[in-house]
Write a protein that holds these residues in place. Structure first.
Motif, mmCIF file in Angstrom:
data_model
loop_
_atom_site.group_PDB
_atom_site.id
_atom_site.type_symbol
_atom_site.label_atom_id
_atom_site.label_comp_id
_atom_site.label_asym_id
_atom_site.label_seq_id
_atom_site.Cartn_x
_atom_site.Cartn_y
_atom_site.Cartn_z
ATOM 1 N N LYS A 5 36.946 16.456 -66.532
ATOM 2 C CA LYS A 5 37.817 15.278 -66.477
ATOM 3 C C LYS A 5 38.272 15.028 -65.047
ATOM 4 N N ARG A 6 38.606 16.138 -64.349
ATOM 5 C CA ARG A 6 39.060 16.014 -62.965
ATOM 6 C C ARG A 6 37.945 15.450 -62.093
ATOM 7 N N ILE A 7 36.715 15.920 -62.311
ATOM 8 C CA ILE A 7 35.560 15.434 -61.546
ATOM 9 C C ILE A 7 35.318 13.945 -61.822
ATOM 10 N N SER A 8 35.477 13.540 -63.085
ATOM 11 C CA SER A 8 35.278 12.141 -63.461
ATOM 12 C C SER A 8 36.289 11.241 -62.763
ATOM 13 N N ILE A 9 37.534 11.704 -62.697
ATOM 14 C CA ILE A 9 38.582 10.911 -62.036
ATOM 15 C C ILE A 9 38.289 10.782 -60.543
ATOM 16 N N ILE A 10 37.850 11.903 -59.939
ATOM 17 C CA ILE A 10 37.513 11.878 -58.511
ATOM 18 C C ILE A 10 36.361 10.911 -58.247
ATOM 19 N N LEU A 11 35.340 10.939 -59.120
ATOM 20 C CA LEU A 11 34.206 10.029 -58.967
ATOM 21 C C LEU A 11 34.637 8.577 -59.117
ATOM 22 N N LEU A 12 35.531 8.322 -60.081
ATOM 23 C CA LEU A 12 36.024 6.962 -60.300
ATOM 24 C C LEU A 12 36.770 6.456 -59.071
ATOM 25 N N VAL A 13 37.627 7.301 -58.507
ATOM 26 C CA VAL A 13 38.370 6.929 -57.309
ATOM 27 C C VAL A 13 37.424 6.634 -56.152
ATOM 28 N N LEU A 14 36.389 7.484 -56.007
ATOM 29 C CA LEU A 14 35.412 7.266 -54.939
ATOM 30 C C LEU A 14 34.656 5.962 -55.125
ATOM 31 N N LEU A 15 34.286 5.658 -56.366
ATOM 32 C CA LEU A 15 33.579 4.411 -56.647
ATOM 33 C C LEU A 15 34.458 3.204 -56.345
ATOM 34 N N LEU A 16 35.722 3.280 -56.732
ATOM 35 C CA LEU A 16 36.648 2.181 -56.438
ATOM 36 C C LEU A 16 36.820 1.998 -54.937
ATOM 37 N N PHE A 17 36.921 3.117 -54.225
ATOM 38 C CA PHE A 17 37.093 3.040 -52.765
ATOM 39 C C PHE A 17 35.864 2.406 -52.110
ATOM 40 N N LEU A 18 34.682 2.875 -52.526
ATOM 41 C CA LEU A 18 33.449 2.326 -51.962
ATOM 42 C C LEU A 18 33.290 0.854 -52.321
ATOM 43 N N GLY A 19 33.658 0.516 -53.551
ATOM 44 C CA GLY A 19 33.571 -0.882 -53.970
ATOM 45 C C GLY A 19 34.471 -1.770 -53.140
ATOM 46 N N TYR A 20 35.676 -1.284 -52.849
ATOM 47 C CA TYR A 20 36.607 -2.063 -52.030
ATOM 48 C C TYR A 20 36.072 -2.240 -50.613
ATOM 49 N N ARG A 21 35.461 -1.173 -50.061
ATOM 50 C CA ARG A 21 34.945 -1.255 -48.697
ATOM 51 C C ARG A 21 33.756 -2.197 -48.616
ATOM 52 N N LEU A 22 32.910 -2.196 -49.656
ATOM 53 C CA LEU A 22 31.713 -3.029 -49.632
ATOM 54 C C LEU A 22 31.982 -4.455 -50.082
ATOM 55 N N PHE A 23 32.865 -4.619 -51.051
ATOM 56 C CA PHE A 23 33.152 -5.947 -51.598
ATOM 57 C C PHE A 23 34.669 -6.169 -51.700
ATOM 58 N N PRO A 24 35.364 -6.252 -50.570
ATOM 59 C CA PRO A 24 36.815 -6.348 -50.600
ATOM 60 C C PRO A 24 37.318 -7.606 -51.287
ATOM 61 N N GLN A 25 36.486 -8.701 -51.257
ATOM 62 C CA GLN A 25 36.940 -9.942 -51.856
ATOM 63 C C GLN A 25 37.133 -9.815 -53.367
ATOM 64 N N ILE A 26 36.352 -8.922 -53.993
ATOM 65 C CA ILE A 26 36.471 -8.734 -55.444
ATOM 66 C C ILE A 26 37.797 -8.072 -55.798
ATOM 67 N N PHE A 27 38.299 -7.260 -54.874
ATOM 68 C CA PHE A 27 39.505 -6.490 -55.149
ATOM 69 C C PHE A 27 40.758 -7.156 -54.572
ATOM 70 N N SER A 28 40.598 -8.380 -54.062
ATOM 71 C CA SER A 28 41.743 -9.064 -53.437
ATOM 72 C C SER A 28 42.590 -9.744 -54.501
ATOM 73 N N SER A 29 43.253 -8.954 -55.308
ATOM 74 C CA SER A 29 44.049 -9.499 -56.404
ATOM 75 C C SER A 29 45.260 -10.273 -55.910
ATOM 76 N N ASN A 30 45.619 -10.092 -54.634
ATOM 77 C CA ASN A 30 46.790 -10.781 -54.105
ATOM 78 C C ASN A 30 46.462 -12.152 -53.529
ATOM 79 N N LYS A 31 45.204 -12.573 -53.623
ATOM 80 C CA LYS A 31 44.810 -13.871 -53.079
ATOM 81 C C LYS A 31 45.531 -15.000 -53.804
ATOM 82 N N GLN A 32 46.177 -15.869 -53.011
ATOM 83 C CA GLN A 32 46.872 -17.033 -53.562
ATOM 84 C C GLN A 32 46.541 -18.248 -52.705
#
Length: 345
Positions: A5-32
């Motif tokens: 479970k701990r490994i899965s959480i770490i992988l999820l965090v890494l995927l989210l981080f990489l996703g933000y770095r590669l596609f920051p516009q998708i994660f820009s929830s504060n865009k108004q």
């Protein structure tokens, strides 16, 4: 199970981080984004930080305040008070209006008169961009040419004076640039780090899209009347991008197009090899004034002027679909429409 479970959480965090770095516009929830109509144009303000509606309202108020001081379309504006007193007396104006007029005079001198805010009588005569647009007679133009001349506009402190009766100051070629700068300054004062300010084509990109990724700004195809028809893209951060071209405001008479950029020496729309000029600068007030100046000067003289300035670049588009880019932004500009060709100066 706990280890998995701990490994899965770490992988999820890494995927989210990489996703933000590669596609920051998708994660820009504060865009108004909010839109308004001020200064005779559509204002689009997009903020990528979490802010209250009051910040948007405050930004629009900044623009309205400038419009109320510098618009020809508001009877009680400071600018109209100056024009109504032409040939009679000086008028005391705000620090903001005095500043914009002084900067205008600087660009008049820099461009050898190709940029001239006293062109108001001719602008009103042609009426391009209004329902009253017309092709004036040669006599009508010649009668008004003596009313144009920045040398007969003086500023002493906050006192502004037009020397001859009938002279008219028109700040339409610089006031939007000043407004874009003031909105950017206001947003920074409110803690905003990432935003796009669009005042009807006067673009100011505040900050960057991400820490290591600049904004991507589209450059309009000047042969197309469809907004969003892209010639190329420019990558920029903390920059103003202002374009002047024949496609912005015009009318046609007997098969000939008459655009809104008037030559203060002839009284007619500027005629040269250019279709558009985009100015990239730190301040939008500079880009606004320079886009008109450079377009009026033409390719050769315009390029020479740009090369004499620090931290200012330009994209020139000619009538034969050649594109010339100054060295400072050459690596940040890419042509997307293959009917245009990148050329060397």
């Amino acid at each position: 199970m706990k280890g998995k479970k701990r490994i899965s959480i770490i992988l999820l965090v890494l995927l989210l981080f990489l996703g933000y770095r590669l596609f920051p516009q998708i994660f820009s929830s504060n865009k108004q984004t909010k839109t308004n109509f001020i200064m005779g144009t559509i204002i689009n303000l997009t903020i990528y930080d979490k802010v209250s509606d009051d910040v948007f309202s405050g930004a629009f108020d900044v623009i309205r305040d400038i419009e109320n001081k510098m618009s020809l379309n508001i009877d009680g504006s400071e600018l109209n008070s100056v024009n109504k007193s032409s040939g009679k007396s000086s008028v005391s104006v705000s620090d903001e209006t005095a500043y914009v007029i002084n900067r205008s005079l600087e660009y008049s001198k820099l461009s050898n008169g190709h940029f001239d805010i006293t062109i108001g009588p001719l602008v009103q005569l042609w009426g391009i961009g209004t329902e009253n647009a017309k092709l004036p007679t040669e006599d009508e133009i010649n009668n008004l040419l003596p009313k144009v001349g920045y040398e007969r506009l003086s500023v002493s402190g906050n006192n502004v004076k037009l020397e001859d009766e009938g002279m008219i100051v028109d700040l339409g070629s610089i006031a939007k640039g000043y407004a874009a700068d003031e909105v950017a300054r206001y947003l920074e004062s409110k803690g905003v780090k990432r935003a796009i300010v669009d005042l009807g084509g006067n673009i100011y990109v505040l900050g960057s899209k991400d820490e290591s990724i600049p904004w991507t700004v589209s450059v309009q195809n000047p042969f197309s009347e469809t907004r969003g028809d892209v010639l190329g893209i420019l990558k920029a951060s903390n920059k103003s991008i202002v374009t002047s071209g024949v496609y912005e405001r015009f009318f046609e008479k007997d098969g000939k197009r008459y655009h809104h950029i008037l030559d203060p020496f002839t009284g007619y729309p500027v005629e040269n090899e250019l279709m558009s000029v985009s100015i990239v600068s730190d301040k939008s007030i500079d880009g606004d004034a320079l886009s008109t100046s450079i377009f009026s000067l033409g390719l050769k003289d315009g390029y020479s002027l740009i090369n004499s300035l620090n931290n200012v670049d330009a994209i020139f588009v000619t009538k034969d679909k050649n594109v010339y880019v100054t060295p400072g932004i050459k690596n940040n500009f890419e042509i997307k429409d293959t009917s245009f060709k990148l050329k060397e100066f």
